[in-house]
Design a protein around this motif. Structure first.
Motif, short mmCIF file in Angstrom:
data_model
loop_
_atom_site.label_atom_id
_atom_site.label_comp_id
_atom_site.label_asym_id
_atom_site.label_seq_id
_atom_site.Cartn_x
_atom_site.Cartn_y
_atom_site.Cartn_z
N ASN A 199 45.35 45.25 55.71
CA ASN A 199 46.25 45.33 54.56
C ASN A 199 45.68 46.07 53.35
N TYR A 200 44.36 46.05 53.18
CA TYR A 200 43.77 46.54 51.94
C TYR A 200 42.56 47.43 52.20
N ILE A 201 42.22 48.18 51.14
CA ILE A 201 40.98 48.94 51.10
C ILE A 201 40.17 48.40 49.92
N TYR A 202 38.90 48.21 50.14
CA TYR A 202 37.99 47.70 49.11
C TYR A 202 36.90 48.75 48.90
N TYR A 203 36.49 48.94 47.66
CA TYR A 203 35.42 49.91 47.41
C TYR A 203 34.77 49.64 46.06
N VAL A 204 33.61 50.23 45.88
CA VAL A 204 32.93 50.20 44.59
C VAL A 204 33.29 51.47 43.84
N SER A 229 48.31 52.08 46.53
CA SER A 229 49.00 51.46 45.40
C SER A 229 48.37 50.12 45.03
N LYS A 230 48.78 49.60 43.85
CA LYS A 230 48.44 48.25 43.40
C LYS A 230 46.94 47.99 43.38
N SER A 231 46.27 48.57 42.41
CA SER A 231 44.84 48.35 42.25
C SER A 231 44.55 46.98 41.65
N MET A 232 43.55 46.29 42.19
CA MET A 232 43.09 45.01 41.66
C MET A 232 41.58 45.06 41.51
N SER A 233 41.06 44.56 40.40
CA SER A 233 39.62 44.61 40.14
C SER A 233 39.00 43.23 40.29
N PHE A 234 37.95 43.13 41.09
CA PHE A 234 37.19 41.88 41.19
C PHE A 234 36.26 41.73 39.99
N THR A 235 35.66 42.82 39.58
CA THR A 235 34.76 42.83 38.44
C THR A 235 34.67 44.26 37.93
N SER A 236 34.42 44.42 36.65
CA SER A 236 34.22 45.76 36.09
C SER A 236 32.74 46.13 36.07
N THR A 272 37.85 59.17 34.06
CA THR A 272 36.47 58.78 34.32
C THR A 272 35.87 58.06 33.13
N LYS A 273 36.21 58.50 31.93
CA LYS A 273 35.60 57.95 30.72
C LYS A 273 35.92 56.47 30.55
N TYR A 274 37.11 56.06 30.90
CA TYR A 274 37.53 54.68 30.65
C TYR A 274 37.59 53.83 31.92
N ASN A 275 37.27 54.40 33.06
CA ASN A 275 37.29 53.65 34.32
C ASN A 275 36.01 53.98 35.09
N ASN A 276 34.88 53.54 34.55
CA ASN A 276 33.60 53.97 35.09
C ASN A 276 33.16 53.21 36.33
N THR A 277 33.16 51.89 36.26
CA THR A 277 32.55 51.10 37.31
C THR A 277 33.45 49.92 37.69
N GLY A 278 33.10 49.25 38.76
CA GLY A 278 33.82 48.05 39.17
C GLY A 278 33.93 47.94 40.67
N VAL A 279 34.53 46.85 41.11
CA VAL A 279 34.79 46.60 42.53
C VAL A 279 36.30 46.45 42.67
#
Length: 350
Positions: free
Chosen positions: A96-101, A130-137, A115-122
């Motif tokens: 169902n999903y793709i996960y990445y760093v 579609s439908k991005s979800m962040s576990f941590t920034s 890039t400037k405002y979305n640098n890092t995270g999981v």
């Protein structure tokens, strides 16, 4: 009578639309969980950066020609599609999903606003991007999906690199290991990993009692559990590659040279590895049945990845990516996927 029928019809339409809306809202916010034996990528791929991942005859990959953006293609390399503008590493996928760093901070070109405002995270996204979800920034590394949990190194300014676990719906965050170890596998509800700061043993964390135990004494790097064997680089023996039975018996030297990385084909037929020996550096493979090795290319290479049919690896000094048939002949080709954004702009100008 007609007015009554019309009112009933309109009422049915409204009720149907309401039901559809409720179902959509429920489905869009729902997380679809996995079977307990689901694995998001191979351990060998994750050790090498997780730049390629195969699931259900689709290959998800970090496009070297598109600044590392997340792309998808069929297993025969047709049907290229961009899924995310993120520099995507440690890619995992389930049904169902793709996960990445997200690693936009590592890009050479960091001038664009995204890039400037979305640098890092999981990150977790749907299969169509579609439908991005962040576990941590926070910055992360060595993300590994097993069952309904992801395991990863997470960087914290005050604590450094520790291993955390999250449920795939983003809940149940838990600190597991206070060390910069790399998750290797979850076997019988225990997380296996090679020690880093205190020792280089292969250790296991019981995920029910959260107690630790040593499984194998030694000096292990990049252990891969596959079939009945454990493959590993032996730090104490000048980074030579070994394997042993999972009960610790039949320790066998496979590569009697210093190696920086390796990976094993899904079939278990070949082990691909990079020899680091100055002017004699080269990338090779060894047949694990006959233990006969052969050189593919001279020089320095990195980030060896496997899918069902292919092995991909990169030049040590740049993002030039090569490919060879995983269990076929030793002929090496260049993997040169298109940058679809550039092609789109070219078509606009024509």
């Amino acid at each position: 009578m007609l007015k009554l029928i019309r009112r009933i019809f309109i009422g049915l339409v409204i009720a149907t639309l309401a039901i559809i809306a409720i179902i959509y809202m429920y489905s869009s916010g729902r997380t679809y969980f996995n079977e307990e034996d689901e694995i998001g990528n191979t351990t060998g791929n994750i050790y090498n950066g997780g730049l390629f991942c195969e699931q259900d005859n689709l290959i998800y990959f970090n496009n070297p020609n598109a600044n590392g953006k997340l792309y998808r293609m069929n297993s025969d390399m047709s049907g290229m599609k961009k899924l995310s503008d993120d520099m995507s590493v440690y890619i995992n996928a389930d049904e169902n999903y793709i996960y990445y760093v997200r690693a936009n901070n590592t890009r050479e070109n960091k001038d664009d606003a995204f890039t400037k405002y979305n640098n890092t995270g999981v990150i977790r996204i749907n299969q169509n991007g579609s439908k991005s979800m962040s576990f941590t920034s926070n910055p992360g590394a060595y993300l590994l999906l097993q069952g309904n949990f992801i395991y990863l190194q997470r960087y914290d300014v005050e604590q450094g690199l520790y291993v955390y676990r999250y449920k795939i719906d983003g809940s149940m965050e838990r600190l597991l290991v206070k060390d910069a170890v790399k998750p290797a596998a979850v076997i019988n509800n225990s997380l296996y990993y090679a020690g880093y700061s205190e020792d280089h043993y292969i250790n296991a964390l019981d995920l029910s009692s959260f107690t630790y135990r040593t499984v194998y004494d030694g000096s292990y790097l990049y252990p891969i559990f596959m079939d009945q064997y454990v493959y590993y680089i032996d730090i104490a023996d000048d980074y030579h590659i070994y394997r042993m039975k999972q009960d610790g018996s039949e320790v066998t030297l496979l590569v009697n040279e210093s190696c920086s990385t390796y990976n094993i084909t899904n079939s278990g037929k070949y082990l691909y590895y990079q020899v680091d020996n100055g002017k004699k550096s080269r990338i090779c493979r060894i047949d694990l049945a006959t233990l006969v090795s052969e050189t593919l290319l001279d020089g320095s290479y990195k980030q060896i990845h496997v899918t069902k049919d292919y092995v991909f690896f990169r030049d040590f000094n740049d993002t030039t990516t090569f490919m060879v048939y995983a269990d076929g002949g030793p002929h090496v080709n260049t993997f040169n996927p298109p940058d679809l954004d550039v092609e789109k702009e070219k078509k606009k100008k024509q």
